[in-house]
Each structure stands twice: as structure tokens, then as C-alpha cells.
Write a protein that holds these residues in place. Sequence first.
Motif, PDB file in Angstrom:
ATOM      1  N   MET A   1       0.723  -1.078   0.084  1.00 46.80           N
ATOM      2  CA  MET A   1       0.032   0.089   0.104  1.00 46.80           C
ATOM      3  C   MET A   1       0.938   1.215  -0.113  1.00 46.80           C
ATOM      4  O   MET A   1       1.807   1.510   0.699  1.00 46.80           O
ATOM      5  CB  MET A   1      -0.950   0.049   1.283  1.00 46.80           C
ATOM      6  CG  MET A   1      -1.973   1.148   1.238  1.00 46.80           C
ATOM      7  SD  MET A   1      -2.768   1.223   2.783  1.00 46.80           S
ATOM      8  CE  MET A   1      -4.098   0.042   2.266  1.00 46.80           C
ATOM      9  N   GLY A   2       0.775   2.200  -0.997  1.00 46.11           N
ATOM     10  CA  GLY A   2       1.575   3.444  -0.926  1.00 46.11           C
ATOM     11  C   GLY A   2       1.159   4.359  -0.191  1.00 46.11           C
ATOM     12  O   GLY A   2      -0.043   4.328   0.126  1.00 46.11           O
ATOM     13  N   ILE A   3       1.795   5.553  -0.141  1.00 43.98           N
ATOM     14  CA  ILE A   3       1.507   6.614   0.791  1.00 43.98           C
ATOM     15  C   ILE A   3       0.007   7.208   0.176  1.00 43.98           C
ATOM     16  O   ILE A   3      -0.815   7.644   1.027  1.00 43.98           O
ATOM     17  CB  ILE A   3       2.473   7.706   1.025  1.00 43.98           C
ATOM     18  CG1 ILE A   3       2.042   8.647   2.096  1.00 43.98           C
ATOM     19  CG2 ILE A   3       2.924   8.485  -0.239  1.00 43.98           C
ATOM     20  CD1 ILE A   3       3.081   9.652   2.587  1.00 43.98           C
ATOM     21  N   PRO A  13      -4.590   4.928  13.607  1.00 38.24           N
ATOM     22  CA  PRO A  13      -3.360   5.642  13.956  1.00 38.24           C
ATOM     23  C   PRO A  13      -1.944   5.015  13.441  1.00 38.24           C
ATOM     24  O   PRO A  13      -0.951   5.461  13.261  1.00 38.24           O
ATOM     25  CB  PRO A  13      -3.480   5.367  15.599  1.00 38.24           C
ATOM     26  CG  PRO A  13      -4.962   5.400  15.793  1.00 38.24           C
ATOM     27  CD  PRO A  13      -5.634   4.763  14.678  1.00 38.24           C
ATOM     28  N   GLU A  14      -2.119   3.426  13.435  1.00 43.04           N
ATOM     29  CA  GLU A  14      -0.983   2.793  13.127  1.00 43.04           C
ATOM     30  C   GLU A  14      -0.698   2.954  11.372  1.00 43.04           C
ATOM     31  O   GLU A  14       0.358   3.352  11.012  1.00 43.04           O
ATOM     32  CB  GLU A  14      -1.115   1.476  13.156  1.00 43.04           C
ATOM     33  CG  GLU A  14      -1.294   0.622  14.574  1.00 43.04           C
ATOM     34  CD  GLU A  14      -2.781   1.036  15.285  1.00 43.04           C
ATOM     35  OE1 GLU A  14      -2.568   1.209  16.416  1.00 43.04           O
ATOM     36  OE2 GLU A  14      -3.390   1.562  14.666  1.00 43.04           O
ATOM     37  N   LYS A  15      -1.767   3.191  10.823  1.00 39.83           N
ATOM     38  CA  LYS A  15      -1.458   3.487   9.299  1.00 39.83           C
ATOM     39  C   LYS A  15      -0.882   4.951   9.370  1.00 39.83           C
ATOM     40  O   LYS A  15      -0.232   5.472   8.256  1.00 39.83           O
ATOM     41  CB  LYS A  15      -2.919   3.620   8.431  1.00 39.83           C
ATOM     42  CG  LYS A  15      -3.076   1.906   8.460  1.00 39.83           C
ATOM     43  CD  LYS A  15      -3.602   1.423   7.099  1.00 39.83           C
ATOM     44  CE  LYS A  15      -3.535  -0.027   7.102  1.00 39.83           C
ATOM     45  NZ  LYS A  15      -4.235  -0.977   6.871  1.00 39.83           N
ATOM     46  N   ALA A  20       3.661   9.247   8.455  1.00 35.13           N
ATOM     47  CA  ALA A  20       4.549  10.262   9.142  1.00 35.13           C
ATOM     48  C   ALA A  20       5.871   9.872   8.857  1.00 35.13           C
ATOM     49  O   ALA A  20       6.711  10.717   8.580  1.00 35.13           O
ATOM     50  CB  ALA A  20       4.096  10.365  10.700  1.00 35.13           C
ATOM     51  N   MET A  21       6.236   8.419   9.099  1.00 40.71           N
ATOM     52  CA  MET A  21       7.433   7.995   8.713  1.00 40.71           C
ATOM     53  C   MET A  21       7.912   8.138   7.382  1.00 40.71           C
ATOM     54  O   MET A  21       9.171   8.589   7.031  1.00 40.71           O
ATOM     55  CB  MET A  21       7.671   6.604   9.224  1.00 40.71           C
ATOM     56  CG  MET A  21       7.499   6.569  10.833  1.00 40.71           C
ATOM     57  SD  MET A  21       8.005   4.838  11.534  1.00 40.71           S
ATOM     58  CE  MET A  21       6.454   4.179  11.092  1.00 40.71           C
ATOM     59  N   TYR A  58      -2.149  14.266  13.208  1.00 42.06           N
ATOM     60  CA  TYR A  58      -3.200  13.258  12.926  1.00 42.06           C
ATOM     61  C   TYR A  58      -4.697  14.005  12.893  1.00 42.06           C
ATOM     62  O   TYR A  58      -5.186  14.112  11.828  1.00 42.06           O
ATOM     63  CB  TYR A  58      -3.248  12.259  14.067  1.00 42.06           C
ATOM     64  CG  TYR A  58      -4.338  11.086  13.649  1.00 42.06           C
ATOM     65  CD1 TYR A  58      -4.148  10.313  12.322  1.00 42.06           C
ATOM     66  CD2 TYR A  58      -5.168  10.904  14.663  1.00 42.06           C
ATOM     67  CE1 TYR A  58      -5.123   9.604  12.138  1.00 42.06           C
ATOM     68  CE2 TYR A  58      -6.170   9.846  14.477  1.00 42.06           C
ATOM     69  CZ  TYR A  58      -6.062   9.066  13.196  1.00 42.06           C
ATOM     70  OH  TYR A  58      -7.057   7.974  12.895  1.00 42.06           O
ATOM     71  N   HIS A  59      -4.880  15.132  13.930  1.00 45.84           N
ATOM     72  CA  HIS A  59      -5.981  15.683  14.021  1.00 45.84           C
ATOM     73  C   HIS A  59      -6.140  16.732  12.576  1.00 45.84           C
ATOM     74  O   HIS A  59      -7.219  16.711  12.041  1.00 45.84           O
ATOM     75  CB  HIS A  59      -5.968  16.503  15.143  1.00 45.84           C
ATOM     76  CG  HIS A  59      -7.465  17.640  15.145  1.00 45.84           C
ATOM     77  ND1 HIS A  59      -7.122  18.837  14.700  1.00 45.84           N
ATOM     78  CD2 HIS A  59      -8.348  17.565  15.948  1.00 45.84           C
ATOM     79  CE1 HIS A  59      -8.483  19.449  14.817  1.00 45.84           C
ATOM     80  NE2 HIS A  59      -9.123  18.547  15.457  1.00 45.84           N
ATOM     81  N   ASP A  60      -5.206  17.390  12.320  1.00 46.03           N
ATOM     82  CA  ASP A  60      -5.234  18.282  11.036  1.00 46.03           C
ATOM     83  C   ASP A  60      -5.315  17.447   9.768  1.00 46.03           C
ATOM     84  O   ASP A  60      -6.028  18.009   8.978  1.00 46.03           O
ATOM     85  CB  ASP A  60      -4.092  19.228  11.144  1.00 46.03           C
ATOM     86  CG  ASP A  60      -3.869  20.085  12.253  1.00 46.03           C
ATOM     87  OD1 ASP A  60      -5.045  20.315  12.948  1.00 46.03           O
ATOM     88  OD2 ASP A  60      -2.896  21.001  12.111  1.00 46.03           O
ATOM     89  N   TYR A  61      -4.697  16.309   9.881  1.00 45.98           N
ATOM     90  CA  TYR A  61      -4.544  15.493   8.632  1.00 45.98           C
ATOM     91  C   TYR A  61      -6.302  15.050   8.426  1.00 45.98           C
ATOM     92  O   TYR A  61      -6.702  15.172   7.165  1.00 45.98           O
ATOM     93  CB  TYR A  61      -3.743  14.162   8.795  1.00 45.98           C
ATOM     94  CG  TYR A  61      -3.730  13.167   7.341  1.00 45.98           C
ATOM     95  CD1 TYR A  61      -3.053  13.600   6.518  1.00 45.98           C
ATOM     96  CD2 TYR A  61      -4.726  12.105   7.657  1.00 45.98           C
ATOM     97  CE1 TYR A  61      -3.076  12.601   5.554  1.00 45.98           C
ATOM     98  CE2 TYR A  61      -4.568  11.436   6.649  1.00 45.98           C
ATOM     99  CZ  TYR A  61      -3.692  11.490   5.501  1.00 45.98           C
ATOM    100  OH  TYR A  61      -3.857  10.631   4.311  1.00 45.98           O
ATOM    101  N   CYS A  62      -6.713  14.471   9.557  1.00 48.59           N
ATOM    102  CA  CYS A  62      -8.009  13.957   9.363  1.00 48.59           C
ATOM    103  C   CYS A  62      -9.296  15.183   8.814  1.00 48.59           C
ATOM    104  O   CYS A  62     -10.209  14.796   8.559  1.00 48.59           O
ATOM    105  CB  CYS A  62      -8.647  13.196  10.506  1.00 48.59           C
ATOM    106  SG  CYS A  62      -7.570  11.709  10.931  1.00 48.59           S
ATOM    107  N   GLN A  63      -8.944  16.260   9.659  1.00 49.23           N
ATOM    108  CA  GLN A  63      -9.940  17.424   9.499  1.00 49.23           C
ATOM    109  C   GLN A  63      -9.593  18.127   7.989  1.00 49.23           C
ATOM    110  O   GLN A  63     -10.681  18.700   7.604  1.00 49.23           O
ATOM    111  CB  GLN A  63      -9.630  18.710  10.442  1.00 49.23           C
ATOM    112  CG  GLN A  63      -9.856  18.260  11.921  1.00 49.23           C
ATOM    113  CD  GLN A  63     -11.606  17.955  11.970  1.00 49.23           C
ATOM    114  OE1 GLN A  63     -12.178  18.748  11.544  1.00 49.23           O
ATOM    115  NE2 GLN A  63     -11.872  17.247  12.868  1.00 49.23           N
ATOM    116  N   ALA A  64      -8.667  18.011   7.310  1.00 45.11           N
ATOM    117  CA  ALA A  64      -8.300  18.400   6.190  1.00 45.11           C
ATOM    118  C   ALA A  64      -9.258  17.632   4.776  1.00 45.11           C
ATOM    119  O   ALA A  64      -9.630  16.420   5.173  1.00 45.11           O
ATOM    120  CB  ALA A  64      -6.719  18.327   5.932  1.00 45.11           C
ATOM    121  N   SER A  65      -9.594  18.477   3.976  1.00 49.68           N
ATOM    122  CA  SER A  65     -10.242  18.075   2.745  1.00 49.68           C
ATOM    123  C   SER A  65      -9.185  16.951   1.923  1.00 49.68           C
ATOM    124  O   SER A  65      -7.852  16.973   2.430  1.00 49.68           O
ATOM    125  CB  SER A  65     -10.437  18.891   1.639  1.00 49.68           C
ATOM    126  OG  SER A  65      -9.486  19.490   1.127  1.00 49.68           O
TER     127      SER A  65
END
Length: 408
Positions: A1-3, A13-15, A20-21, A58-65
Motif C-alpha cells: 500500500m502506497g502513501i 493511528p498505525e497506518k 508520518a515516517m 493526525y487531527h489536522d490530517y483527518c480534518q483536512a479535505s
Amino acid sequence: MGILDLFFRKPSPEKFAQIAMQAARERGHQGPMEFDAPNFRILMSGAEGGAVNLHNFYHDYCQASRAGRRAVVDKYANLFVPTDIPDTFEAVKRNLLPVLRTGAFLQAAQLGPLADAAPNTGFAASDFSLDTVMLLAWDTEHLTRVLDTSQLDKWGVAKEAASAIALDNLRDLAAEQFVQIGANHFASDWNDAYDSSRILLPDLVHRVAGQHPVVMIPTRGRMLLSASHDREDLLTLVTYAQSAIQTEGRRVSTLMYEYVDGKAVRYLPADEEVARKLADLRRMALQEDYAEQKTLLDQRYEKDGTDVFVATYMLVKGEDERIFSVSTWTAGVEALLPETDRIVLGYLDEPGREGRRWNVAWADLAAAAGHLMVPQEGFQLPRWRVTAFPDEALLTALQAKSDALAAE
């Protein structure tokens, strides 16, 4: 699975740690990395060692379009790039800014997993209010680094002098940017992560909401103003604050403020419903902060072999639909108790005493049996160590008092 496959849904959270890495690799980090799941952070080894917390990322990522998620990753990937603070104060003073943070921010630094490996000499912090501290930050294009007192000592500058420069820098950032969100309500609209810090600039607030505004700074990126002290307007202000905390994250304060002699101080609403709604908002914040404190303490005590129970701060809704906080005190168990509205005391599997319980007000118990409750030093959120158990006759009397008040 690619980014890129993970950009189109909310990852676990794990994915997300994989995202992030991968971002760290793209920024050039070559050393080993490990996902620390219990603390939701990435640990990095080698010359670029350290830790990157993922909560805000994570919060900003999930809130973003969907279209905006790549930009979030690009922004936070800079956390993985080592950035040395300049050696001279002259080189940094133009980028100093004041920031407001919860006491839990300091708590994480003092109790967190990195505290022993890299003990902090103490952030350059000043008390701001009951639940908030003011800190100094070095702000750059890609990241904000909160400064500790040892850094100021290296530069040879006093905290007060650095704070004055930071406040001047904040004043120079931009003119007032507020939007009107109601007949008597305004919301900041800088969106530069320093919106809450601008409560330190009373003239700016007065130009928008008059000479006697009520102010809330629920999140780092939001300051809310009410030009009126009327009951309905203050109730609406609390609703706006609660919504900001839920949608934006990065909570700062659950208090109301007013200006006295040019300084923001806590405002205590006279209306009972406003005060109760505000208190409930604070209880919800305390539940979150005490939960984090418990996690940090449990991890520390497990590591060093300390045998003590860290009690939970719980919220319960009563028959009248009102929220109150509660913790438990069990006989024979050494524990650290959080400060709550009420406390339930009882026995655990003790022959002849199973199921015996008392539910009493914290204030009453502290007044009658405070000698058994030892306040602990060094905690941002107060805790009391208990070993011996109160006398049953005393608890029965306190229970009767509680029941009589409830029946009124």
C-alpha cells in the motif's frame, strides 16, 4: 500500500504512523524510526534522534479535505528536520512570540517518556490563569519551538525582557482580523496559531468589542468575544467555545476573561446557568487532562516499580441531568486521587464489608479527613496520596449530610 492510497480515508493511528515516517524519509531522515503506539509518537534514533508527537498532525490530517491532506503532510514533515536554535539572542529576537498553552502541556514535558532521558530545566513559563500558562516560542517558517529557561540563560537575557520583545512582535504581526458571528459576538480570523495569544493585546480587543468585552480563548487558533454581558449572549459564547474545541482541537482555556487595568483576568458570570455551563466545559477538559496525566504516571510507575494506584477522573450525569466529577477511594489501596466534585469510598473483597459504599462531597471529606489526604508536589493537576482509610462512622455521617442536601 502506497502513501497516496491512504489519503482518501481516515487512516488508523498505525497506518497514519506509516504516513508520518514516509514523510520523514522524504525530508531526509535516514536513521531508524519506531512507532510508539501508547504515546502516539515516532521515536527516531541516531544523530537525528528525538521524538515527534503525532496528535496534532493526525487531527489536522483527518480534518483536512482530500485535496488538502498532502499540504498537511508537507507542513508537519518539517518536524522531522533538525533545526538548531541560533547562538545569539540578536539572531532570534525578531522571531520570538508569546504562546498560551494548557497546564497539561507542561505536565507532558515533566512526566512524559522523554523527561528522564532529557530532563527539561523548565520552560520559560509565566502563570496566565487557572488553566493556562504563557510561554515563549521561537517561530520559524516551518515550526514553533517553545523555549526553556536554559536557552534564555545561554543568550544572557531575562525572561521578562524576552517576553516584552515577544509581545511587541505579536503586536506587529497584523492589524485586527475578526469576523462577526452574531449580533454581539466576534471570532478571530488570523488563522496563524497565535489567535489566542492576542488576548494579551487589550487595545485590539476593545476596538472590536467595546470597552467591556467578555473573552474566551478555547483553542490556539480562536479567540471569541462577546460585546455583551447578557445571559443569552454569554450562553452563546460558551456554545461557540465548546464547538471550537471539538472541531479545532489544540484546546487552550475553558475560562471566560475580562480586562481589569489593561490585563486579562478571569471573569466569573453571575448567572447560574452560564456558570454551570462554563463549569461543565471545564470538567470535560479536566477529564481529558487527568486521563493524560494518569497514562503518563502509570507508564512511569510501571517502569520504576512504584506500587500505587492512579485513580481516574470520571464524569457522571445526575438525575437532574447535571454533570459532576467523581473518583474512587478503596480501603487498603495506596492511591493518588484527582480532585473531583464527589468521591466514592468503599471496600474491595474484604470479608463482612463487601459492597459497603459511601458517596460524599469532596469538600466535606477534605474538611473532615484531610489529614489522611497528602497533597502531592510537582503535578500540574492536583492529586492527593492516600493510604489509611477514614473511619466508617465519619463516612456514614458525611453520607447522611449528602443525602439530606440532595433531598432539599
